[in-house]
Design a protein around this motif. Sequence first.
Motif, PDB file in Angstrom:
ATOM      1  N   THR A  90       0.687  -1.275  -0.099  1.00 52.97           N
ATOM      2  CA  THR A  90      -0.023   0.007  -0.142  1.00 52.97           C
ATOM      3  C   THR A  90       1.053   1.153   0.005  1.00 52.97           C
ATOM      4  OG1 THR A  90      -2.017   0.875   1.032  1.00 52.97           O
ATOM      5  CG2 THR A  90      -0.273   0.172   2.486  1.00 52.97           C
ATOM      6  N   PHE A  97      -6.990   6.631   3.616  1.00 56.89           N
ATOM      7  CA  PHE A  97      -6.876   5.243   3.139  1.00 56.89           C
ATOM      8  C   PHE A  97      -5.832   4.542   3.380  1.00 56.89           C
ATOM      9  CE2 PHE A  97     -10.527   6.590   0.913  1.00 56.89           C
ATOM     10  CZ  PHE A  97     -11.376   5.481   0.580  1.00 56.89           C
ATOM     11  N   SER A  98      -4.543   5.128   3.341  1.00 56.39           N
ATOM     12  CA  SER A  98      -3.233   4.511   3.886  1.00 56.39           C
ATOM     13  C   SER A  98      -2.075   5.445   4.045  1.00 56.39           C
ATOM     14  CB  SER A  98      -2.816   3.442   2.775  1.00 56.39           C
ATOM     15  OG  SER A  98      -2.742   3.980   1.340  1.00 56.39           O
ATOM     16  N   ASP A 111      -8.023   1.452   3.617  1.00 54.65           N
ATOM     17  CA  ASP A 111      -7.172   0.293   2.791  1.00 54.65           C
ATOM     18  C   ASP A 111      -6.383  -0.660   3.732  1.00 54.65           C
ATOM     19  OD1 ASP A 111      -8.410   0.907   0.405  1.00 54.65           O
ATOM     20  OD2 ASP A 111      -6.518   2.131  -0.303  1.00 54.65           O
ATOM     21  N   ALA A 152      -3.619  -3.400  -1.453  1.00 50.36           N
ATOM     22  CA  ALA A 152      -4.950  -2.547  -1.032  1.00 50.36           C
ATOM     23  C   ALA A 152      -4.633  -1.112  -1.116  1.00 50.36           C
ATOM     24  CB  ALA A 152      -5.580  -2.890   0.311  1.00 50.36           C
ATOM     25  N   ASP A 153      -4.832  -0.387  -2.065  1.00 49.99           N
ATOM     26  CA  ASP A 153      -4.312   0.933  -2.319  1.00 49.99           C
ATOM     27  C   ASP A 153      -5.187   1.982  -3.300  1.00 49.99           C
ATOM     28  OD1 ASP A 153      -2.475   2.966  -2.240  1.00 49.99           O
ATOM     29  OD2 ASP A 153      -0.765   1.914  -3.420  1.00 49.99           O
ATOM     30  N   THR A 154      -6.358   2.221  -2.959  1.00 53.91           N
ATOM     31  CA  THR A 154      -7.331   2.987  -3.703  1.00 53.91           C
ATOM     32  C   THR A 154      -6.969   2.447  -5.224  1.00 53.91           C
ATOM     33  OG1 THR A 154      -5.718   4.691  -3.917  1.00 53.91           O
ATOM     34  CG2 THR A 154      -7.502   4.797  -2.224  1.00 53.91           C
ATOM     35  N   TYR A 268     -12.827   0.148  -6.499  1.00 57.36           N
ATOM     36  CA  TYR A 268     -11.792  -0.424  -5.798  1.00 57.36           C
ATOM     37  C   TYR A 268     -11.668  -1.837  -5.483  1.00 57.36           C
ATOM     38  CZ  TYR A 268     -10.535   4.620  -4.889  1.00 57.36           C
ATOM     39  OH  TYR A 268     -10.040   5.968  -5.239  1.00 57.36           O
ATOM     40  N   MET A 270      -9.131  -5.168  -4.306  1.00 52.60           N
ATOM     41  CA  MET A 270      -7.656  -5.681  -3.784  1.00 52.60           C
ATOM     42  C   MET A 270      -6.879  -6.549  -5.012  1.00 52.60           C
ATOM     43  SD  MET A 270      -8.027  -6.199   0.158  1.00 52.60           S
ATOM     44  CE  MET A 270      -9.746  -6.949   0.412  1.00 52.60           C
TER      45      MET A 270
END
Length: 319
Positions: A90, A97-98, A111, A152-154, A268, A270
């Motif tokens: 991420t 989100f992260s 995320d 998991a990163d938009t 979005y 993963m």
Amino acid sequence: MRIRAALVVTALAATALAGCSGDSTPLPVTPDRRDAVATVPAPGGSQPAPPACDPRASLRPAGALPAPGDMPPGSYMATIQERGRLILGTSQDTLLFSSRNPFSGRIEGFDVDMGRQVAQAIFGDPDKIQIKVIGYDQRVSSAADGTVDLVADTMTANCERWTDVNFSSVYYEAGQKVLVSKSSTAKSIDDLGGKKICSAAGSTSFDNIGKVRTRPVAVARPAFGDCLVAFQRNEVDGISTDDTILAGMAAQDPYAKVIGRRFTEEPYAMAMGKSNPEFTRFVNAVLERNRADGTWRKTYDKWLGDVGPAPTPPKARYR
């Protein structure tokens, strides 16, 4: 509340907000890559066109989740269990989100919690996770080559990326909007014809600006943090990317606002390697459970509650 807190602690000059809809350049073509995008036969051809790709449709869960700590022998989940940690790819600078918490040093957000919920399902412990910060243009390749177990990163699921990785079912519905000065009278990106609108170079967000009928001028910067700096220096009139990322930017700049309706769809999901489809099915089973038992909604309220009330979780679609 988290947005207001972030306003106090975030250093704008150091921010390099990660890309959302992502790198629009596909991986190099290799013999083992199969094209998942439907092609149209030549005129007069006798073969019917194959079904169009549905980027939202993932692999159906195989059944009930196994008990934590008791992963099926030979499965990729068992490999992760034996290793003792899930490796999540991420960013560290996508607010909400992260992003890295400046007080604890931990990377956290919506995320990250998606990844922690997968770790919980494997180990019974969400803390058995190693977060690997990956570059904006490394999300597909990191999942494809096994550098990480899960990204998991938009990240928007699309047909081009499906040729290189498997995606989970959609866990968040985003869409592209535009951020402008609070003094602007514009109501949407259509009102910004001829104006300079910034987005990350090579991103699908940048590509989408060029498709707007009123022809705003797309300006490329290496990352969205650079766009924010350019906006604050009055070098550009606005920034356009996913509404989730823009919400984080607006939280950092009291003189900015996000306007208009979404003019793209950014589902979005993963990303995982294609060689372990059982892991994709497992992740989808985790997402199914979390939609049903309220975990998804609690995660939304925790990180995005200040943006607005929680919507209905995206409904899973399967191939």
